[in-house]
Design an enzyme around this catalytic site. Structure first.
Site, PDB file in Angstrom:
ATOM      1  N   SER A 119       0.841  -1.195   0.000  1.00 61.06           N
ATOM      2  CA  SER A 119       0.000   0.000   0.000  1.00 61.06           C
ATOM      3  C   SER A 119       0.875   1.244   0.000  1.00 61.06           C
ATOM      4  O   SER A 119       1.955   1.259   0.599  1.00 61.06           O
ATOM      5  CB  SER A 119      -0.901   0.015   1.238  1.00 61.06           C
ATOM      6  OG  SER A 119      -1.525   1.281   1.403  1.00 61.06           O
ATOM      7  N   TYR A 145      -2.480  -0.037   9.838  1.00 60.60           N
ATOM      8  CA  TYR A 145      -2.481  -0.731   8.555  1.00 60.60           C
ATOM      9  C   TYR A 145      -1.172  -0.479   7.811  1.00 60.60           C
ATOM     10  O   TYR A 145      -0.502  -1.421   7.358  1.00 60.60           O
ATOM     11  CB  TYR A 145      -3.668  -0.266   7.719  1.00 60.60           C
ATOM     12  CG  TYR A 145      -3.675  -0.774   6.300  1.00 60.60           C
ATOM     13  CD1 TYR A 145      -3.933  -2.117   6.020  1.00 60.60           C
ATOM     14  CD2 TYR A 145      -3.425   0.083   5.232  1.00 60.60           C
ATOM     15  CE1 TYR A 145      -3.940  -2.588   4.715  1.00 60.60           C
ATOM     16  CE2 TYR A 145      -3.441  -0.378   3.928  1.00 60.60           C
ATOM     17  CZ  TYR A 145      -3.696  -1.708   3.675  1.00 60.60           C
ATOM     18  OH  TYR A 145      -3.705  -2.166   2.378  1.00 60.60           O
ATOM     19  N   LYS A 149       1.914  -3.194   6.860  1.00 57.43           N
ATOM     20  CA  LYS A 149       2.382  -3.420   5.494  1.00 57.43           C
ATOM     21  C   LYS A 149       3.890  -3.167   5.394  1.00 57.43           C
ATOM     22  O   LYS A 149       4.614  -3.915   4.713  1.00 57.43           O
ATOM     23  CB  LYS A 149       1.623  -2.519   4.529  1.00 57.43           C
ATOM     24  CG  LYS A 149       0.193  -2.958   4.249  1.00 57.43           C
ATOM     25  CD  LYS A 149       0.150  -4.228   3.420  1.00 57.43           C
ATOM     26  CE  LYS A 149      -1.217  -4.524   2.872  1.00 57.43           C
ATOM     27  NZ  LYS A 149      -1.248  -5.717   1.993  1.00 57.43           N
TER      28      LYS A 149
END
Length: 323
Positions: A119, A145, A149
Site C-alpha cells: 500500500s 495498517y 504493510k
C-alpha cells in the site's frame, strides 16, 4: 510455450478477482485460487482450493508444489472506524505473520517469485504538491495498517536475501474501476443524483490507479527479470485535484457537476471539529507518486488512460442501477 502456474490469494477481492480473470484469459497461465467461501465462482480453468483464511499457522502443504509465482493480494484492509481493542496486533497477525508464513513455505517449495501487494500508506499519508513519493523514500506510515504493510515488506526483503526467492513489492494508490465501492461509489451516486457538492475550489493533486492498469503492472512484475527484489509504486501517471476528478467523473456519468466553490480552510475546519480529519485529508490533501522507475526498469506505461477508465467505471455504475 509451457503453462506457468500462479497462486493468487485474495481472489474474492476487487484486485484479486480482476487479476485472476486476466490470468485465466491467457493460454500460457494456470491459476490456483485459495478461497474461504467454496461457492466463489471463477472463470473456467481456475482451480479453487479451500482455505481457512489468513493465519500465521496455515499449512500450505502440497499446494505450493509446481507454483511459478505467488501473488499475495489478500490482507486485513484499512477501515475507517476500527473497533479492534489492539488494531496494530490485528493487522500484524494477518498482514505480517500470515504473509511471512506463506512466503517462507513458498521459498521452501521452490517458488521463483513472490509478489506482495502492499500500500502507498507505507510511504505516508500526504505529499506537498509537486513532491511525489518514490519507491526509494524512507517509509513513514502513520496508522496500524500502513505499519503492518511496512513490517511485512521488510520481512519479505530479508527472506529474499536468505532464501533466494525473488520478492517484488507493489504499492498502489487508490484503485478505481468498474465495480469500485466505498467512497468512489458514493461520489458517483451523489453526482448522478445531481446533489450540489461543496468541492468546487480544491487545488490538491492526487494519484489514482485504474484496476486494469494495476493488474497489468502486477503481471509485468511477475514476468520481467528486472522486477526481481524491487519496490514499485502504482498509478495512472496522471494526477488531478478532487475538483477535477468530480468534474470528469460527472462528464462520464452524463450528469451535471454542481460543485460549489466553498473555501477549503472552512471545510477542513468543519471536518476536524466533526472528527473526520482522515476524510478531510483524502478530499483536500495531496498524495502524488512518481512511477518513472516503472518506465525505466520495466518499460511499463499504464495501458489505459484515466478518462477511459472513468468512462468504463461510470458505465458499470449506470448499468448496475438499471438491473
Amino acid at each position: 510455450m509451457s503453462s506457468k502456474t500462479f497462486l493468487v490469494t485474495g481472489g474474492s477481492g476487487f484486485v484479486g478477482r480482476a487479476l485472476i480473470e486476466r490470468l485465466a484469459s491467457c493460454a500460457n497461465f494456470s491459476v490456483i485460487a485459495p478461497v474461504r467461501n467454496v461457492s466463489t465462482r471463477f472463470p473456467d480453468g481456475v482451480r479453487s482450493i479451500p482455505w481457512g483464511g489468513l493465519s500465521g499457522g496455515h499449512d500450505w502443504g502440497k499446494t505450493l508444489c509446481g507454483i511459478e509465482c505467488v501473488i499475495h493480494a489478500a490482507a486485513r484492509v484499512h477501515v475507517m472506524k476500527d473497533v479492534a481493542v489492539d488494531p496494530l496486533a490485528e493487522f500484524r497477525a494477518v498482514n505480517v505473520d500470515a504473509t511471512l508464513n506463506l512466503a517462507r513455505q513458498a521459498a521452501a517449495a521452490g517458488v521463483r517469485r513472490f509478489i506482495f501487494i502492499s500500500s502507498i500508506k507505507v510511504n505516508g499519508e500526504a505529499t506537498a504538491v509537486g513532491k511525489a513519493f518514490t519507491s526509494e523514500d524512507v517509509p513513514a506510515p502513520t496508522d496500524p495498517y500502513g505499519i503492518s504493510k511496512m513490517e511485512a515488506e521488510q520481512a519479505l526483503q530479508t527472506l529474499a536475501v536468505t532464501s533466494g526467492m525473488e520478492v517484488v513489492i507493489i504499492r498502489p494508490v487508490l484503485v478505481y474501476g468498474p465495480g469500485v465501492k466505498a467512497n468512489f461509489q458514493s461520489m458517483m451516486r451523489w453526482l448522478h443524483r445531481g446533489v450540489p457538492l461543496p468541492f468546487g475550489a480544491i487545488r490538491n493533486q492526487r494519484s489514482l490507479v485504474a484496476l486494469d492498469n494495476l493488474v497489468d503492472l502486477i503481471l509485468t512484475c511477475a514476468e520481467h527479470p528486472a522486477a526481481a527484489n524491487q519496490v514499485f509504486l502504482a498509478s495512472d501517471g496522471e494526477d488531478l485535484s478532487t475538483t477535477q476528478l468530480l468534474r470528469r467523473l460527472a462528464k462520464a456519468l452524463g450528469a451535471p457537476s454542481r460543485l460549489l466553490p466553498i473555501p477549503v480552510w472552512l471545510m477542513s475546519g468543519v471536518a476536524i471539529v466533526l472528527g473526520r480529519r482522515a476524510l478531510a485529508q483524502r478530499l483536500f490533501g495531496s498524495l502524488q507518486v512518481d512511477i518513472s522507475k516503472n518506465r525505466q526498469l520495466l518499460n511499463w506505461v499504464p495501458p489505459l488512460t484515466l478518462d477511459h477508465t472513468l468512462s468504463l467505471t461510470a458505465q458499470h455504475f449506470l448499468d448496475s442501477r438499471r438491473t
